[in-house]
Design an enzyme around this catalytic site. Structure first.
Site, mmCIF file in Angstrom:
data_model
loop_
_atom_site.group_PDB
_atom_site.id
_atom_site.type_symbol
_atom_site.label_atom_id
_atom_site.label_comp_id
_atom_site.label_asym_id
_atom_site.label_seq_id
_atom_site.Cartn_x
_atom_site.Cartn_y
_atom_site.Cartn_z
ATOM 1 N N ARG A 114 11.542 -33.497 28.928
ATOM 2 C CA ARG A 114 10.967 -32.341 29.100
ATOM 3 C C ARG A 114 9.446 -32.284 29.198
ATOM 4 N NH1 ARG A 114 11.554 -26.750 29.824
ATOM 5 N NH2 ARG A 114 10.108 -25.140 28.255
ATOM 6 N N GLY A 171 14.196 -18.428 29.570
ATOM 7 C CA GLY A 171 14.298 -18.493 27.882
ATOM 8 C C GLY A 171 14.839 -17.107 28.122
ATOM 9 N N TYR A 181 4.811 -30.858 20.006
ATOM 10 C CA TYR A 181 5.712 -31.622 19.111
ATOM 11 C C TYR A 181 5.174 -33.280 19.602
ATOM 12 C CZ TYR A 181 8.266 -27.371 18.386
ATOM 13 O OH TYR A 181 7.894 -26.306 18.594
ATOM 14 N N SER A 203 5.498 -17.571 27.850
ATOM 15 C CA SER A 203 5.126 -16.612 26.800
ATOM 16 C C SER A 203 5.835 -15.257 27.384
ATOM 17 C CB SER A 203 4.104 -16.534 26.387
ATOM 18 O OG SER A 203 2.219 -17.063 27.289
#
Length: 357
Positions: free
Chosen positions: A224, A314, A177, A291
């Site tokens: 982060r 997560g 981002y 992932s």
């Protein structure tokens, strides 16, 4: 020191060191307002030491996804107040991840004439919009004057988050981002003071975080990072450049005395991540799983071996609202269902069973 012992992150007191990672779930309204469903979702997970919210946009232009919440309008602030009160009522702590999506968006999502980035370099691929999949557009390269506006949007968002009753904010400098886009020489081809050298590419992230810390207090601010994550065309393939860039970032953050540094990396115990941790001088939250699933065994090892102060989790936090109780008692875990990670209903969001059920 173990995974279930208390921890202080700046001004924030945690009951344990299991942290809910920021997780995009697309359950806000079309207007970006958190509702009762989101409040219940976060409140269910209040026994985690800290909840970091999903990425929340600080301006219409910075929105990345349909269903993403914002922190711009009074209605959004009130929605987040409902979330914070629900979490606090169950004894939890919650900070808001403030995220400018940069070029990871489309005008059909933002409702604005353009999307923005460090440079006019588009992502190669397609984005899901309310009108179907479309190619990522070429973004507008932010001018120096516009960077000051973007920085103030982060500051205003942080103030609104505190006004809404959250315990702090996390500045999102990861995952491809806007702030991460500045760090890579592939997505940032600027020739002014914000591009070129590693120190120049690190400048904007440092400036934004400094301004946010000045506004709400550094003890309520985390950052982060995701070095060499290579996602969404933010390519960081040169090991020497990665090290130089992120050392510049952490050296710039160190004087602020932030509440924490959170790093997403496949090798949190490795030399790069531990060097960045030492340079930043803040409490350190490790997150190894983007992932893959972060297991209890890995989380316990990171903390007991002294390689992290806390661990962000997560997928297991999605599937187990009472994850801390399950881990403490060595109970079986619910399996996360990726098919329901994104959606607009309670399915796969607030309907995972608790142990007591």
């Amino acid at each position: 020191m173990d995974l279930f012992s208390p921890l202080t992150l700046g001004d924030i007191e945690l009951a344990n060191r299991v942290v809910m990672a920021p997780l995009t779930r697309t359950r806000a309204s079309a207007e970006g307002v958190p509702g009762e469903l989101m409040a219940e979702h976060y409140a269910q997970r209040a026994s985690l030491g800290l909840i970091i919210t999903e990425g929340t946009y600080p301006s219409a232009e910075s929105r990345s996804y349909p269903g993403q919440p914002g922190i711009v309008t009074p209605e959004q602030v009130e929605g987040w107040r409902q979330v914070a009160e629900a979490v606090h009522a169950r004894g939890g702590r919650i900070v808001m991840q403030v995220m400018n999506g940069g070029r990871v968006s489309h005008p059909d999502i933002t409702g604005t004439p353009r999307i923005v980035a460090p440079s006019a370099v588009a992502i190669d691929g397609e984005v899901r919009t309310p009108n179907g999949k479309q190619p990522y557009p070429v973004p507008h390269a932010l001018t120096t004057a516009e960077l000051a506006i973007v920085r103030e949007e982060f500051v205003d968002a942080a103030r609104r988050a505190i006004e809404a009753g959250l315990d702090g904010v996390e500045v999102h400098g990861a995952n491809g981002y806007l702030l991460h886009e500045f760090l890579s020489p592939v997505s940032n081809v600027r020739t002014d003071e914000y591009g070129g050298s590693p120190a120049a590419r690190a400048r904007f992230l440092i400036e934004v975080t400094t301004a946010v810390a000045d506004a709400i207090g550094a003890g309520r601010v985390g950052v982060r990072l995701s070095p060499a994550h290579n996602i969404q065309d933010v390519v960081e393939a040169d090991d020497a450049d990665v090290r130089a860039t992120y050392e510049a970032v952490t050296d710039g953050l160190a004087p602020l005395g932030l509440a924490y540094l959170s790093v997403l990396h496949s090798d949190p115990e490795g030399e790069l991540v531990q060097d960045l941790r030492a340079r930043a001088g803040s409490a350190f939250i490790a997150n190894s799983g983007f992932s893959r699933v972060t297991t209890r065994e890995e989380a316990e090892s990171l903390v007991t071996q002294g390689n992290a102060d806390a661990v962000a989790v997560g997928r297991l936090a999605i599937a187990n609202p009472d994850l801390v109780e399950r881990w403490m008692g060595d109970h079986p875990e619910n399996e996360p269902n990726p098919a329901t990670f994104y959606g607009d209903s309670a399915v796969g969001y607030t309907d995972y069973p608790r142990l007591s059920a």
